[in-house]
Motif scaffolding. Structure first.
Motif: not given
Length: 320
Positions: A189-206
């Protein structure tokens, strides 16, 4: 036990949910499984979806190395074998294989264990236990470690091939961490956030990575199968843990994923076997496979320019 009969047979098909079940479902037609075959697995959204319309029974969930759970499952299988006959029994793991296949063999049912494709360097603990029993035939999907005892079975991954497609500059993401109980995956999760590509379109299944309130987009702990498929198909890139079940499901949908390894030293899994499937996927060119420190925006964009040709199911050779 001949793994490629010329006629259909009534088989006892046993697998834990996740990658084990996904592999057995894909291999079952080549094994000659008839509609009268019986599936033994856990009750989950995946098993209900994959086995819809097929004969099945559910046993209580068996955690990794849960020997008491294996004993309970073995008792259920014994009762099945007392009331129903089978021409063969097959399993792709994990603990359910240890519970069921010796019971079938003792009852006179020819039994076959096919090691998970994730085991690139050698057999799992379940595989070693079954091989040592000498009650069950054992197969590997990796010729590199085949022996006289461990004969070769074709890999389920060899039927998939990558395709190139136009890559979006800022892809929409679906991030799925799997549902393995008791293990978080915050580093992904932290690596995806650090990529800068996560935004309001992102869907997460945790899954069991709970209490993450810092995420943009839609956040789910679990998702029904239909919703999961919809999210995967509508994303430009799917980022997933390197679980075989999730990985194979995405390949079946024609998706070229980014797969990220859970690591034992980060308390993300019981061992490091996900590294093996990640290395194989990268070698076959059917995914970008990385550890979390290497998950970058460039890796994600690369996957956005790829898709998967599912091909056809390979014929399984005769046992010789």
């Amino acid at each position: 036990m001949d793994p490629s009969p010329s006629t259909q047979r009534k088989l006892l098909l046993v697998a834990s949910t996740g990658g084990h079940l996904a592999q057995l479902v894909r291999l079952a037609p080549g094994l000659g499984a008839s509609p009268s075959s019986l599936w033994v697995t856990f009750d989950s959204m995946q098993s209900r979806s994959l086995l819809a319309g097929r004969r099945r029974i559910h046993v209580p969930y068996v955690r990794p190395r849960d020997y008491l759970g294996m004993m309970r499952a073995a008792g259920i299988v014994r009762r099945v074998l007392k009331h129903e006959s089978f021409e063969g029994a097959v399993s792709t793991g994990a603990g359910l294989a240890v519970a069921a296949l010796p019971q079938a063999a003792i009852s006179g049912v020819p039994s076959l264990y096919i090691e998970s494709v994730s085991r690139v360097e050698g057999p799992s603990l379940s595989g070693r236990m079954l091989a040592a029993s000498h009650l069950v035939s054992v197969r590997t999907q990796h010729p590199a470690w085949a022996t006289n005892r461990w004969r070769t079975h074709p890999s389920v991954l060899s039927t998939y091939h990558p395709l190139i497609r136009p890559a979006p500059e800022r892809p929409s993401l679906f991030v799925t961490l799997g549902t393995i109980e008791g293990y978080r995956f915050d580093s992904l999760v932290d690596a995806v956030l650090a990529s800068g590509l996560a935004d309001e379109r992102t869907v997460w299944q945790l899954g069991f990575t709970t209490d993450r309130t810092d995420l943009p987009g839609q956040v789910h702990q679990m998702m029904p199968t239909a919703q999961f498929i919809d999210a995967a198909l509508n994303a430009d890139v799917v980022i997933t843990h390197a679980g075989v079940g999730t990985f194979m499901g995405l390949l079946e949908m024609g998706i070229f994923p980014v797969i990220v390894t859970r690591r034992k030293h980060r308390a993300e899994h019981v061992d490091d076997h996900q590294m093996q499937i990640a290395e194989l996927a990268e070698y076959l060119g059917v995914a970008r496979a990385v550890d979390t420190p290497d998950l970058t925006a460039d890796v994600i964009r690369f996957a956005g320019g790829r898709a998967i040709d599912t091909g056809v199911r390979i014929p399984l050779p005769s046992d010789r």
